[in-house]
Every structure is written in structure tokens, then in C-alpha cells.
Write a protein that holds these residues in place. Structure first.
Motif, PDB file in Angstrom:
ATOM      1  N   ASP A  78      -0.382 -20.128  18.001  1.00 20.46           N
ATOM      2  CA  ASP A  78       0.480 -19.370  17.085  1.00 20.46           C
ATOM      3  C   ASP A  78       1.342 -18.387  17.868  1.00 20.46           C
ATOM      4  OD1 ASP A  78      -0.796 -20.660  14.982  1.00 20.46           O
ATOM      5  OD2 ASP A  78      -1.891 -18.883  14.292  1.00 20.46           O
ATOM      6  N   HIS A  79       0.729 -17.690  18.819  1.00 21.72           N
ATOM      7  CA  HIS A  79       1.472 -16.722  19.633  1.00 21.72           C
ATOM      8  C   HIS A  79       2.585 -17.411  20.412  1.00 21.72           C
ATOM      9  CE1 HIS A  79      -1.513 -13.116  19.970  1.00 21.72           C
ATOM     10  NE2 HIS A  79      -1.369 -13.532  18.727  1.00 21.72           N
ATOM     11  N   ALA A  80       2.287 -18.564  20.986  1.00 24.19           N
ATOM     12  CA  ALA A  80       3.289 -19.273  21.790  1.00 24.19           C
ATOM     13  C   ALA A  80       4.496 -19.661  20.933  1.00 24.19           C
ATOM     14  CB  ALA A  80       2.666 -20.508  22.439  1.00 24.19           C
ATOM     15  N   GLN A  81       4.252 -20.131  19.712  1.00 25.41           N
ATOM     16  CA  GLN A  81       5.355 -20.499  18.822  1.00 25.41           C
ATOM     17  C   GLN A  81       6.188 -19.275  18.457  1.00 25.41           C
ATOM     18  OE1 GLN A  81       3.362 -22.446  15.557  1.00 25.41           O
ATOM     19  NE2 GLN A  81       3.196 -24.381  16.658  1.00 25.41           N
ATOM     20  N   ALA A  82       5.518 -18.184  18.101  1.00 24.39           N
ATOM     21  CA  ALA A  82       6.245 -16.964  17.724  1.00 24.39           C
ATOM     22  C   ALA A  82       7.012 -16.406  18.913  1.00 24.39           C
ATOM     23  CB  ALA A  82       5.269 -15.920  17.179  1.00 24.39           C
ATOM     24  N   GLU A  83       6.414 -16.464  20.094  1.00 22.17           N
ATOM     25  CA  GLU A  83       7.085 -15.925  21.274  1.00 22.17           C
ATOM     26  C   GLU A  83       8.356 -16.704  21.605  1.00 22.17           C
ATOM     27  OE1 GLU A  83       5.886 -13.839  25.421  1.00 22.17           O
ATOM     28  OE2 GLU A  83       4.537 -15.380  24.678  1.00 22.17           O
ATOM     29  N   GLN A  84       8.320 -18.009  21.417  1.00 24.02           N
ATOM     30  CA  GLN A  84       9.521 -18.799  21.671  1.00 24.02           C
ATOM     31  C   GLN A  84      10.621 -18.457  20.661  1.00 24.02           C
ATOM     32  OE1 GLN A  84      10.207 -20.853  24.428  1.00 24.02           O
ATOM     33  NE2 GLN A  84      12.202 -20.414  23.541  1.00 24.02           N
ATOM     34  N   ILE A  85      10.244 -18.249  19.415  1.00 29.39           N
ATOM     35  CA  ILE A  85      11.239 -17.857  18.404  1.00 29.39           C
ATOM     36  C   ILE A  85      11.837 -16.497  18.772  1.00 29.39           C
ATOM     37  CG2 ILE A  85      11.616 -17.259  15.972  1.00 29.39           C
ATOM     38  CD1 ILE A  85       9.245 -19.225  15.328  1.00 29.39           C
ATOM     39  N   MET A  86      10.977 -15.562  19.208  1.00 30.37           N
ATOM     40  CA  MET A  86      11.487 -14.245  19.606  1.00 30.37           C
ATOM     41  C   MET A  86      12.414 -14.352  20.810  1.00 30.37           C
ATOM     42  SD  MET A  86       8.314 -11.601  18.964  1.00 30.37           S
ATOM     43  CE  MET A  86       6.987 -12.618  19.607  1.00 30.37           C
ATOM     44  N   LYS A  87      12.092 -15.248  21.729  1.00 29.51           N
ATOM     45  CA  LYS A  87      12.964 -15.448  22.894  1.00 29.51           C
ATOM     46  C   LYS A  87      14.317 -15.987  22.431  1.00 29.51           C
ATOM     47  CE  LYS A  87      13.550 -15.326  27.322  1.00 29.51           C
ATOM     48  NZ  LYS A  87      13.607 -14.006  27.972  1.00 29.51           N
ATOM     49  N   ASP A  88      14.315 -16.922  21.489  1.00 29.76           N
ATOM     50  CA  ASP A  88      15.565 -17.461  20.949  1.00 29.76           C
ATOM     51  C   ASP A  88      16.355 -16.380  20.215  1.00 29.76           C
ATOM     52  OD1 ASP A  88      14.795 -19.933  21.970  1.00 29.76           O
ATOM     53  OD2 ASP A  88      14.108 -20.704  20.038  1.00 29.76           O
ATOM     54  N   LEU A  89      15.664 -15.502  19.494  1.00 31.00           N
ATOM     55  CA  LEU A  89      16.328 -14.410  18.784  1.00 31.00           C
ATOM     56  C   LEU A  89      16.938 -13.392  19.739  1.00 31.00           C
ATOM     57  CD1 LEU A  89      13.881 -13.749  15.831  1.00 31.00           C
ATOM     58  CD2 LEU A  89      16.361 -14.028  15.606  1.00 31.00           C
ATOM     59  N   GLU A  90      16.346 -13.239  20.893  1.00 29.63           N
ATOM     60  CA  GLU A  90      16.826 -12.267  21.874  1.00 29.63           C
ATOM     61  C   GLU A  90      18.298 -12.506  22.215  1.00 29.63           C
ATOM     62  OE1 GLU A  90      14.356 -10.321  25.509  1.00 29.63           O
ATOM     63  OE2 GLU A  90      14.830 -12.442  25.760  1.00 29.63           O
ATOM     64  N   GLY A  91      18.707 -13.759  22.217  1.00 24.07           N
ATOM     65  CA  GLY A  91      20.087 -14.093  22.552  1.00 24.07           C
ATOM     66  C   GLY A  91      21.036 -14.148  21.370  1.00 24.07           C
ATOM     67  N   CYS A  92      20.579 -13.761  20.183  1.00 23.86           N
ATOM     68  CA  CYS A  92      21.407 -13.835  18.968  1.00 23.86           C
ATOM     69  C   CYS A  92      21.746 -12.442  18.455  1.00 23.86           C
ATOM     70  CB  CYS A  92      20.635 -14.527  17.840  1.00 23.86           C
ATOM     71  SG  CYS A  92      20.382 -16.271  18.007  1.00 23.86           S
ATOM     72  N   GLN A  93      22.977 -12.294  18.012  1.00 19.03           N
ATOM     73  CA  GLN A  93      23.347 -11.106  17.247  1.00 19.03           C
ATOM     74  C   GLN A  93      23.138 -11.433  15.772  1.00 19.03           C
ATOM     75  OE1 GLN A  93      24.010  -8.094  18.577  1.00 19.03           O
ATOM     76  NE2 GLN A  93      23.523  -9.138  20.496  1.00 19.03           N
ATOM     77  N   ALA A  94      23.139 -10.419  14.943  1.00 20.43           N
ATOM     78  CA  ALA A  94      22.861 -10.610  13.517  1.00 20.43           C
ATOM     79  C   ALA A  94      23.886 -11.500  12.824  1.00 20.43           C
ATOM     80  CB  ALA A  94      22.774  -9.264  12.808  1.00 20.43           C
ATOM     81  N   ASP A  95      25.107 -11.578  13.364  1.00 28.18           N
ATOM     82  CA  ASP A  95      26.122 -12.426  12.725  1.00 28.18           C
ATOM     83  C   ASP A  95      26.145 -13.847  13.290  1.00 28.18           C
ATOM     84  OD1 ASP A  95      27.169 -11.802  15.203  1.00 28.18           O
ATOM     85  OD2 ASP A  95      29.079 -11.055  14.441  1.00 28.18           O
ATOM     86  N   ASP A  96      25.244 -14.137  14.226  1.00 29.75           N
ATOM     87  CA  ASP A  96      25.097 -15.504  14.766  1.00 29.75           C
ATOM     88  C   ASP A  96      24.514 -16.385  13.663  1.00 29.75           C
ATOM     89  OD1 ASP A  96      23.785 -17.828  16.006  1.00 29.75           O
ATOM     90  OD2 ASP A  96      24.116 -16.814  17.925  1.00 29.75           O
ATOM     91  N   PRO A  97      25.069 -17.581  13.444  1.00 28.62           N
ATOM     92  CA  PRO A  97      24.550 -18.453  12.382  1.00 28.62           C
ATOM     93  C   PRO A  97      23.059 -18.783  12.532  1.00 28.62           C
ATOM     94  CG  PRO A  97      26.605 -19.338  13.282  1.00 28.62           C
ATOM     95  CD  PRO A  97      26.233 -18.151  14.115  1.00 28.62           C
ATOM     96  N   ARG A  98      22.531 -18.745  13.753  1.00 29.67           N
ATOM     97  CA  ARG A  98      21.109 -19.063  13.972  1.00 29.67           C
ATOM     98  C   ARG A  98      20.177 -17.899  13.651  1.00 29.67           C
ATOM     99  NH1 ARG A  98      20.240 -20.152  19.716  1.00 29.67           N
ATOM    100  NH2 ARG A  98      21.651 -18.411  19.922  1.00 29.67           N
ATOM    101  N   PHE A  99      20.723 -16.675  13.603  1.00 30.10           N
ATOM    102  CA  PHE A  99      19.877 -15.489  13.469  1.00 30.10           C
ATOM    103  C   PHE A  99      18.988 -15.549  12.231  1.00 30.10           C
ATOM    104  CE2 PHE A  99      18.827 -11.209  12.103  1.00 30.10           C
ATOM    105  CZ  PHE A  99      18.374 -10.623  13.272  1.00 30.10           C
ATOM    106  N   ASP A 100      19.569 -15.775  11.064  1.00 30.37           N
ATOM    107  CA  ASP A 100      18.788 -15.764   9.823  1.00 30.37           C
ATOM    108  C   ASP A 100      17.736 -16.866   9.805  1.00 30.37           C
ATOM    109  OD1 ASP A 100      20.017 -13.517   8.823  1.00 30.37           O
ATOM    110  OD2 ASP A 100      21.507 -14.635   7.674  1.00 30.37           O
TER     111      ASP A 100
END
Length: 187
Positions: A78-100
Motif C-alpha cells: 500500500d505504501h509503495a503505491q501511495a508513494e508512487q502517486i505522491m511522486k507523480d503529484l510532485e511534478g504537477c501543478q494544481a491546474d495540470d489535467p493529471r492533478f485531480d
């Protein structure tokens, strides 16, 4: 985060704080810059929380709970999956289509993980682990969180002893980066 009490009380309080930040994110309109600030804040808290669980909670579960190795392994997945999502979010701004999409996935993963820990893992650990050991684990978790990284490091080790050796150094570097960038500071 660092609240006092035994390990279960400490981690449960963390869970409530993360849920509060999730609620604040959900209350903001899509694209709001504040959503990114809150995402950074929740990432910091989740990474610190996860590192502490991996260093102390899951080894205790392996040691004390019958079938604990399988439980701990599932939590690490579970941690590994969440950590990868957080890593992907790190490169997104709130207006990035992937952010939400990523934020929704992270909230879903974390909420499911929290429910599993609080309804399954914590009661099982509490039923077999002496109260003084749970208090000692609470102290260790608080110390680990104070030195833990604040950014996701998906390739970092998640089991002792390597995680206990590397996390403080990564944490120092992350906290220096955060101080220089202002990341994680509440407005």
C-alpha cells in the motif's frame, strides 16, 4: 506530527490530520493553487508517517502478531503505491489535467489503507503487544518522524535495517530543500 501516547494513538492522530487536509483539498475548486500547497503539506505528513511505520510498526507486527509478516507485506505494498502517486503529484501543478486524477487516487489509496490499519492491524497488534512496548514504539515513531524524509522516494528501501540507516540522511536533504523553496509552509 508528534502527539504523544502509544504507537496506535500516535498513528491514529496522524490519520485524522491527513483526513482533515484531504477535506480541505476537496473543498477547494479544481485548479486552485492552494490545492497544490495542501498536496505538498499532506505529502510531507504521509511520507514521514510511512517512514516511521516502516521502521517500527511493521517490524513489531511481524514480531508479535500471528500472520504478521503477510499483514506487514500488504501494508508495505500500500505504501509503495501511495508513494508512487505522491511522486507523480510532485511534478504537477494544481491546474495540470493529471492533478485531480492523481489526488483522487491518492486519497482513495490512503483512506483504504487507514481503514485497514485501524480496523484490522491496530486491534490485532494491541491484543498481543504489551502496553509498555506500545508506548516505546510510540516514542520511536515520533523520533523517526522528526528525522524522516518529506518527499517521496519510491526506490528507497522500506525494511530495516537499510531504511533506518538511509532515512535520516534523505530527511535532512529534503528538509533543506523544503526550507529553501518554502515547500510545506502553511500560508
Amino acid at each position: 506530527m508528534g502527539h504523544g501516547g502509544n504507537v496506535i494513538q500516535e498513528l491514529t492522530t496522524d490519520h485524522r490530520e491527513v483526513e482533515e487536509i484531504f477535506g480541505r483539498i476537496e473543498a477547494l475548486p479544481p485548479g486552485s493553487a492552494e490545492r497544490k500547497d495542501l498536496c505538498d503539506q499532506v505529502t510531507i505528513e504521509l511520507v514521514r508517517h510511512s517512514v516511521a511505520e516502516e521502521a517500527y510498526l511493521y517490524p513489531a507486527v511481524r514480531e508479535h502478531v500471528p500472520g504478521g509478516a503477510a499483514l506487514a507485506d500488504k501494508e508495505l505494498e500500500d505504501h509503495a503505491q501511495a508513494e508512487q502517486i505522491m511522486k507523480d503529484l510532485e511534478g504537477c501543478q494544481a491546474d495540470d489535467p493529471r492533478f485531480d486524477t492523481l489526488m483522487t487516487r491518492l486519497m482513495s489509496e490512503i483512506r483504504s489503507h487507514v481503514t485497514d490499519e485501524e480496523q484490522n492491524l491496530f486491534p490485532r497488534l494491541e491484543s498481543v503487544c504489551p502496553a509498555d512496548a506500545l508506548m516505546d514504539l510510540g516514542d520511536k515513531v515520533r523520533r523517526a518522524k522528526s528525522m524522516a524524509p518529506t518527499r517521496p522516494h519510491p526506490m528507497a528501501p522500506d525494511k530495516p535495517p537499510a531504511n533506518k540507516l538511509l532515512a535520516p540522511g534523505a530527511g535532512l536533504v529534503d528538509r533543506m530543500r523544503d526550507a529553501l523553496s518554502g515547500r510545506g509552509k502553511e500560508s
